[in-house]
Design a protein around this motif. Structure first.
Motif, PDB file in Angstrom:
ATOM      1  N   HIS A   1       0.849  -1.186   0.000  1.00 37.99           N
ATOM      2  CA  HIS A   1       0.000   0.000   0.000  1.00 37.99           C
ATOM      3  C   HIS A   1       0.890   1.244   0.000  1.00 37.99           C
ATOM      4  CE1 HIS A   1      -2.754   3.075   1.669  1.00 37.99           C
ATOM      5  NE2 HIS A   1      -3.733   2.308   1.221  1.00 37.99           N
ATOM      6  N   PHE A   2       0.463   2.275  -0.722  1.00 34.49           N
ATOM      7  CA  PHE A   2       1.304   3.473  -0.823  1.00 34.49           C
ATOM      8  C   PHE A   2       1.580   4.091   0.549  1.00 34.49           C
ATOM      9  CE2 PHE A   2      -2.848   5.456  -0.633  1.00 34.49           C
ATOM     10  CZ  PHE A   2      -2.617   6.636   0.051  1.00 34.49           C
ATOM     11  N   GLY A   3       0.662   3.904   1.494  1.00 37.31           N
ATOM     12  CA  GLY A   3       0.837   4.474   2.821  1.00 37.31           C
ATOM     13  C   GLY A   3       2.000   3.880   3.587  1.00 37.31           C
ATOM     14  N   HIS A   4       2.380   2.655   3.245  1.00 36.58           N
ATOM     15  CA  HIS A   4       3.494   2.002   3.938  1.00 36.58           C
ATOM     16  C   HIS A   4       4.777   2.813   3.764  1.00 36.58           C
ATOM     17  CE1 HIS A   4       6.147  -1.182   5.373  1.00 36.58           C
ATOM     18  NE2 HIS A   4       6.829  -1.102   4.249  1.00 36.58           N
ATOM     19  N   GLY A   5       5.039   3.244   2.536  1.00 40.97           N
ATOM     20  CA  GLY A   5       6.224   4.050   2.276  1.00 40.97           C
ATOM     21  C   GLY A   5       6.172   5.394   2.980  1.00 40.97           C
ATOM     22  N   ILE A   6       4.963   5.959   3.100  1.00 44.77           N
ATOM     23  CA  ILE A   6       4.815   7.241   3.789  1.00 44.77           C
ATOM     24  C   ILE A   6       5.151   7.096   5.268  1.00 44.77           C
ATOM     25  CG2 ILE A   6       3.108   8.976   4.503  1.00 44.77           C
ATOM     26  CD1 ILE A   6       1.745   8.550   1.770  1.00 44.77           C
ATOM     27  N   VAL A   7       4.722   5.991   5.870  1.00 49.54           N
ATOM     28  CA  VAL A   7       5.060   5.740   7.276  1.00 49.54           C
ATOM     29  C   VAL A   7       6.570   5.549   7.429  1.00 49.54           C
ATOM     30  CG1 VAL A   7       4.742   4.196   9.251  1.00 49.54           C
ATOM     31  CG2 VAL A   7       2.794   4.748   7.786  1.00 49.54           C
ATOM     32  N   GLU A   8       7.178   4.822   6.514  1.00 52.49           N
ATOM     33  CA  GLU A   8       8.631   4.633   6.585  1.00 52.49           C
ATOM     34  C   GLU A   8       9.365   5.963   6.488  1.00 52.49           C
ATOM     35  OE1 GLU A   8       9.734   0.228   5.018  1.00 52.49           O
ATOM     36  OE2 GLU A   8       9.285   1.699   3.435  1.00 52.49           O
ATOM     37  N   ASN A   9       8.890   6.852   5.617  1.00 53.60           N
ATOM     38  CA  ASN A   9       9.507   8.177   5.502  1.00 53.60           C
ATOM     39  C   ASN A   9       9.306   8.990   6.779  1.00 53.60           C
ATOM     40  OD1 ASN A   9      10.449   7.713   2.903  1.00 53.60           O
ATOM     41  ND2 ASN A   9       8.632   8.585   1.916  1.00 53.60           N
ATOM     42  N   MET A  10       8.135   8.855   7.403  1.00 55.90           N
ATOM     43  CA  MET A  10       7.873   9.549   8.655  1.00 55.90           C
ATOM     44  C   MET A  10       8.857   9.096   9.736  1.00 55.90           C
ATOM     45  SD  MET A  10       4.431   9.417  11.043  1.00 55.90           S
ATOM     46  CE  MET A  10       4.922   7.902  11.882  1.00 55.90           C
ATOM     47  N   ILE A  11       9.076   7.792   9.814  1.00 53.37           N
ATOM     48  CA  ILE A  11      10.009   7.243  10.796  1.00 53.37           C
ATOM     49  C   ILE A  11      11.421   7.774  10.540  1.00 53.37           C
ATOM     50  CG2 ILE A  11      11.128   5.121  11.580  1.00 53.37           C
ATOM     51  CD1 ILE A  11       8.412   3.718  11.032  1.00 53.37           C
ATOM     52  N   LYS A  12      11.823   7.796   9.272  1.00 54.20           N
ATOM     53  CA  LYS A  12      13.157   8.307   8.929  1.00 54.20           C
ATOM     54  C   LYS A  12      13.292   9.769   9.341  1.00 54.20           C
ATOM     55  CE  LYS A  12      16.500   8.548   5.120  1.00 54.20           C
ATOM     56  NZ  LYS A  12      16.956   9.895   5.447  1.00 54.20           N
ATOM     57  N   GLU A  13      12.242  10.552   9.109  1.00 51.71           N
ATOM     58  CA  GLU A  13      12.271  11.960   9.490  1.00 51.71           C
ATOM     59  C   GLU A  13      12.454  12.110  11.003  1.00 51.71           C
ATOM     60  OE1 GLU A  13       9.221  15.795   9.632  1.00 51.71           O
ATOM     61  OE2 GLU A  13       8.951  14.268   8.065  1.00 51.71           O
ATOM     62  N   ILE A  14      11.754  11.293  11.761  1.00 51.30           N
ATOM     63  CA  ILE A  14      11.855  11.362  13.222  1.00 51.30           C
ATOM     64  C   ILE A  14      13.257  10.980  13.686  1.00 51.30           C
ATOM     65  CG2 ILE A  14      11.037  10.322  15.382  1.00 51.30           C
ATOM     66  CD1 ILE A  14       8.281  10.009  13.963  1.00 51.30           C
ATOM     67  N   GLU A  15      13.772   9.885  13.148  1.00 55.52           N
ATOM     68  CA  GLU A  15      15.095   9.416  13.574  1.00 55.52           C
ATOM     69  C   GLU A  15      16.207  10.354  13.116  1.00 55.52           C
ATOM     70  OE1 GLU A  15      14.247   4.618  13.963  1.00 55.52           O
ATOM     71  OE2 GLU A  15      15.339   5.362  12.205  1.00 55.52           O
ATOM     72  N   ASP A  16      16.043  10.933  11.911  1.00 56.08           N
ATOM     73  CA  ASP A  16      17.061  11.845  11.389  1.00 56.08           C
ATOM     74  C   ASP A  16      17.088  13.187  12.124  1.00 56.08           C
ATOM     75  OD1 ASP A  16      17.798   9.947   9.582  1.00 56.08           O
ATOM     76  OD2 ASP A  16      16.931  10.930   7.827  1.00 56.08           O
ATOM     77  N   ALA A  17      16.016  13.474  12.879  1.00 57.24           N
ATOM     78  CA  ALA A  17      15.989  14.727  13.643  1.00 57.24           C
ATOM     79  C   ALA A  17      16.978  14.705  14.802  1.00 57.24           C
ATOM     80  CB  ALA A  17      14.575  14.984  14.165  1.00 57.24           C
ATOM     81  N   ASP A  18      17.510  13.529  15.098  1.00 59.55           N
ATOM     82  CA  ASP A  18      18.566  13.378  16.109  1.00 59.55           C
ATOM     83  C   ASP A  18      18.124  13.911  17.476  1.00 59.55           C
ATOM     84  OD1 ASP A  18      21.044  12.488  16.953  1.00 59.55           O
ATOM     85  OD2 ASP A  18      22.049  14.395  16.518  1.00 59.55           O
ATOM     86  N   VAL A  19      16.914  13.493  17.883  1.00 60.74           N
ATOM     87  CA  VAL A  19      16.418  13.882  19.209  1.00 60.74           C
ATOM     88  C   VAL A  19      16.369  12.680  20.152  1.00 60.74           C
ATOM     89  CG1 VAL A  19      15.119  15.873  18.395  1.00 60.74           C
ATOM     90  CG2 VAL A  19      14.015  13.620  18.439  1.00 60.74           C
ATOM     91  N   GLY A  20      17.054  11.598  19.759  1.00 64.59           N
ATOM     92  CA  GLY A  20      17.132  10.448  20.645  1.00 64.59           C
ATOM     93  C   GLY A  20      15.934   9.523  20.567  1.00 64.59           C
TER      94      GLY A  20
END
Length: 333
Positions: free
Chosen positions: A41-60
């Motif tokens: 589902h296209f939403g799966h990739g959107i969730v993966e991108n959301m997770i990457k954004e959170i982790e890349d923010a480097d807030v632990g």
């Protein structure tokens, strides 16, 4: 003496460096995100991108993602999030936890894409504000809504007088929602309440004649791709909407910077999902046709009559379920 001091300085520096590294590691919060999007589902990739954004923010914050209902259906996930067994959820919000959540299923509230974006996509909309309050009462933290499109019926047979309000001669699945049940029955269908995971085999075996469940994309990817179903009826009485939310118990463990990053990423992901879903809608209608399905369309007059029928005959009954005060707040100009 100088050598000893130098050596001591090196050892002390290494010890301090190790302590800092250990502290940084200890400060990393590891969260579990349970989702219901299939991996195709296209939403799966959107969730993966959301997770990457959170982790890349480097807030632990580090997140382990479990898609495709691996950790349970939407009905199960809300209960697990309340208990704190799951930290973050992407799923439809079912109302078994609180009847006021039926407000998410208010039929006829949204009929156009502009309304979808305004009601579901705006974090400050009346619906989202009310939803946030209800979720807070349950010990949950509402983050964002993704309106994926308007919900139709998939069926193995053609209903009698599909655009009218008489008996359709069909038994179709509804999700665990009193609003969905009342609305669907008002259109002339008999209903069976059934979890999402049971729908495909039930339709395949003939236990049910159809299911109100899906946008054209879900109808194609779940049913047509499996060789099940022949008709799609775009009743559009409800929104296919999943939401991002968090366990209140998990949220309390986060600092404000971490909370802000997660909320902002969820809102961006929801906005992308809404825009992407609408763009994809027509393409999947065509794919359903290519798969041999018949689309039972409504004329503008038939659709307007259906919305008026629902608002006149169903909305008054929903006041006892949702609360007249919430309906008035949601629909006030």
């Amino acid at each position: 003496m100088k050598l000893k001091k130098y050596a001591f300085g090196i050892v002390s520096g290494l010890a301090l460096s190790g302590l800092l590294a250990t502290t940084a590691l200890a400060d990393t919060v590891r969260l579990k995100l349970a989702g219901t999007y299939p991996v195709n589902h296209f939403g799966h990739g959107i969730v993966e991108n959301m997770i990457k954004e959170i982790e890349d923010a480097d807030v632990g914050v580090k997140i382990s993602y479990f898609p495709a209902s691996q950790l349970g259906s939407g009905e199960e996930l809300i209960e697990d999030a309340i208990r704190g067994n799951i930290d973050l959820v992407q799923a439809f919000i079912y109302a078994q936890a609180d009847p006021r959540l039926e407000l998410m299923n208010l039929p006829g509230l949204v009929t156009t894409f502009d309304e979808l974006k305004a009601v579901y996509g705006d974090p400050e909309s009346k619906l989202n504000t009310i939803l946030g309050g209800i979720m807070d009462d349950l010990g949950l933290v509402y983050l964002a809504n993704t309106g994926e499109g308007l919900v139709g019926i998939v069926a193995n047979e053609k209903p009698t007088d599909y655009a009218g309000f008489g008996d359709k001669g069909m038994n179709i699945r509804v999700w665990s929602s009193e609003v969905a049940k009342k609305t669907t029955e008002s259109l002339g269908y008999r209903t069976t309440t059934m979890n999402w995971a049971e729908v495909l085999p039930a339709l395949q075996s003939g236990v049910i004649d159809g299911a109100i469940c899906c946008t054209p994309e879900w109808a194609y990817s779940t049913f047509a791709a499996a060789g099940v179903g022949k008709y799609f009826i775009p009743v559009n009485t409800a929104i296919e909407a999943s939401s991002f939310y968090a366990s209140g118990k998990s949220w309390e463990k986060l600092n404000q910077e971490q909370r802000d990053v997660i909320r902002a990423a969820a809102e961006r992901a929801a906005s992308v999902a809404i825009n992407t879903a609408w763009e994809r809608n027509e393409g999947f209608v065509e794919q359903l046709k290519e798969a041999g399905w018949e689309i039972l369309e409504y004329s503008p007059e038939e659709r307007a009559a259906m919305v008026a029928h629902i608002q006149e005959n169903v909305w008054p009954e929903l006041a006892d379920v949702v609360g007249q005060d919430l309906i008035d707040e949601l629909t006030a100009n």
